[in-house]
Design an enzyme around this catalytic site. Structure first.
Site, PDB file in Angstrom:
ATOM      1  N   ARG A 126      -4.310   1.712  -5.210  1.00  0.00           N
ATOM      2  CA  ARG A 126      -3.611   0.522  -5.688  1.00  0.00           C
ATOM      3  C   ARG A 126      -4.236  -0.700  -5.031  1.00  0.00           C
ATOM      4  O   ARG A 126      -4.355  -0.783  -3.810  1.00  0.00           O
ATOM      5  CB  ARG A 126      -2.128   0.584  -5.322  1.00  0.00           C
ATOM      6  CG  ARG A 126      -1.373  -0.697  -5.706  1.00  0.00           C
ATOM      7  CD  ARG A 126       0.066  -0.664  -5.225  1.00  0.00           C
ATOM      8  NE  ARG A 126       0.768  -1.877  -5.612  1.00  0.00           N
ATOM      9  CZ  ARG A 126       1.364  -2.714  -4.751  1.00  0.00           C
ATOM     10  NH1 ARG A 126       1.355  -2.447  -3.465  1.00  0.00           N
ATOM     11  NH2 ARG A 126       1.975  -3.785  -5.180  1.00  0.00           N
TER      12      ARG A 126
ATOM     13  N   HIS B 139       3.037  -6.067 -10.681  1.00  0.00           N
ATOM     14  CA  HIS B 139       3.801  -4.898 -11.147  1.00  0.00           C
ATOM     15  C   HIS B 139       3.229  -4.336 -12.445  1.00  0.00           C
ATOM     16  O   HIS B 139       3.908  -3.623 -13.175  1.00  0.00           O
ATOM     17  CB  HIS B 139       5.291  -5.237 -11.372  1.00  0.00           C
ATOM     18  CG  HIS B 139       6.043  -5.549 -10.126  1.00  0.00           C
ATOM     19  ND1 HIS B 139       7.075  -6.463 -10.114  1.00  0.00           N
ATOM     20  CD2 HIS B 139       5.938  -5.086  -8.865  1.00  0.00           C
ATOM     21  CE1 HIS B 139       7.560  -6.550  -8.887  1.00  0.00           C
ATOM     22  NE2 HIS B 139       6.887  -5.724  -8.103  1.00  0.00           N
TER      23      HIS B 139
ATOM     24  N   GLU C  74       4.731   4.628 -10.520  1.00  0.00           N
ATOM     25  CA  GLU C  74       3.459   3.930 -10.408  1.00  0.00           C
ATOM     26  C   GLU C  74       2.350   4.845  -9.916  1.00  0.00           C
ATOM     27  O   GLU C  74       1.189   4.718 -10.324  1.00  0.00           O
ATOM     28  CB  GLU C  74       3.616   2.732  -9.477  1.00  0.00           C
ATOM     29  CG  GLU C  74       4.542   1.656 -10.043  1.00  0.00           C
ATOM     30  CD  GLU C  74       4.814   0.534  -9.065  1.00  0.00           C
ATOM     31  OE1 GLU C  74       4.002  -0.411  -9.038  1.00  0.00           O
ATOM     32  OE2 GLU C  74       5.827   0.604  -8.349  1.00  0.00           O
TER      33      GLU C  74
END
Length: 404
Positions: free
Chosen positions: A96, A185, A389
């Site tokens: 990420r 997000h 996620e």
């Protein structure tokens, strides 16, 4: 094999999951905290372990001076408590990365040039990108023989039209300092919008929906045909909805007023808006569970904080309905969105004229799977869809490797 190691590296913490993408199953997960703060703390869970196994959950204190040490702690946990990284060898490592600027609009295999770009974009995300990069470099040392893929929070929002991402300031100044709406997000909004379409049994390409990612950080996203066309967070994650400790939208002149009249310096204003505002600053509680409990006890400050919070959500729902032209579904996700019935109720109160009818009984039910909380007669579907996620990062990582 479809096993991917997903890494989320913060400035003082490192989270990881080992995921079998084909089965959409987490094989192991863990967290290393207090990196660089003397004695750290590590947790590891072997999700394949049974009650009879010696595996399962494991906690320990550990010296973690940097991210390289954090990865060593993770590798030791896998070796001691499983599952075996030889039996479940990751085919890739997904990372990420918060800020991809306007340069990255898809998952990207990490090269030296990509790392240089992530470092340069740290000016836009000084609290996140340096830590993300440190995690990438530590992971490359730990797993030198597999590809590493950067998945950017901002990438999903690169489909916004110029009218949505452009701020109305001098264009030369904006271009020189890379000032525009980036949104965040994105990994969650992408996963949830597709999961909502799957739940409804309709192609995501034909749906227009509003996704409300409500956690400690919160953002709204207008999704048309599976593409982000508008989102509430801006150049930074400070803009938009009221959050746990962040203010969300403000008149920008307030910042000048605080500096000129209150004598606050730049760093003090930064701390106030990011760490001392939101529902914490309004209601005295930074955790929505505590705020709701205080509201239900009749606490006036907590009640006002919740009213401000949900008023802002409702305002964005109305604005995005106008941008989309029609709304097939409103989707709640993340910690608050998935678990706070009162927040959902107040956020949609008064929207019956827009075809939104909440079912009180359905809204009050708890659950860990996607579910409908609108009435059967509601013209607009209202859903709760748990986000994942890490699974989305794993899927995108595997996809990037497959086409490389």
């Amino acid at each position: 094999m479809s096993v991917v190691l997903v890494c989320n590296s913060g400035s003082s913490s490192f989270k990881y999951q080992l995921i079998d993408v084909e089965r959409s199953e987490t094989l192991a997960s863990g967290l290393v905290e207090r990196i660089g703060a003397g004695v750290g703390h590590a947790r590891h869970r072997n999700d394949e372990a049974t009650d009879a196994d010696s595996g399962g959950s494991w906690d320990t204190a550990a010296e973690v001076p940097d991210h390289f040490a954090a990865f060593e702690v993770m590798l030791e946990a896998f070796a001691a408590h499983g599952p075996s990284l030889e039996a479940h060898a990751p085919v890739a490592v997904g990372h990420r990365v918060v800020q991809g600027g306007a340069r990255f609009f898809e998952p990207t295999i990490v090269t030296d040039l990509v790392k240089i770009n992530i470092d340069e974009l740290s000016a836009l995300a000084p609290l996140h990108n340096p830590a993300n990069l440190a995690g990438i470099e530590a992971a490359q040392r730990a797993f030198p023989d597999v590809p590493h893929v950067a998945v950017f929070d901002t990438a999903f929002h690169q489909t916004m039209p110029p009218a949505a991402y452009t701020y109305a300031i001098d264009r030369e100044v904006a271009a020189r300092h890379r000032i525009r709406r980036y949104g965040f997000h994105g990994t969650s909004h992408r996963f949830v919008s597709r999961a909502a379409a799957e739940f409804l049994g309709r192609p995501v390409e034909e749906l227009r929906m509003i996704v409300l990612h409500l956690g400690n950080g919160a953002s709204a996203c207008a999704v048309s045909g599976g593409r982000s066309v508008e989102t509430s967070m801006g150049m930074t994650p400070l803009e938009g909805l009221v959050m746990g400790t962040r203010s969300g939208d403000l008149d920008p002149a307030i910042l000048l007023h605080l500096q000129r009249r209150a004598g606050l310096g730049v760093d003090e204003v930064d701390r106030l808006l990011n760490s001392g505002s939101g529902i914490l600053g309004l209601g005295g509680h930074g955790d929505m569970r505590d705020l709701v409990a205080a509201t239900e006890r009749g606490d006036a400050q907590a009640t006002l904080a919740l009213e401000v919070y949900t008023h802002r959500v409702r305002s964005y729902v109305g604005a995005y309905a106008a941008q989309l032209g029609r709304v097939d579904a409103i989707v709640f996700t993340a910690g608050v969105g998935e678990n706070a019935p009162l927040v959902r109720q107040w956020s949609l109160a008064g929207l019956e004229g827009f075809g939104v009818e909440l079912d009180a009984a359905r809204n009050g039910e708890r659950g860990s799977v996607a579910r409908r909380i609108s009435t059967d007669a509601s013209r607009t579907e209202v859903l709760v869809v748990p986000t994942n996620e890490e699974l989305e990062i794993a899927r995108q990582t595997l996809g990037a490797v497959a086409v490389a």
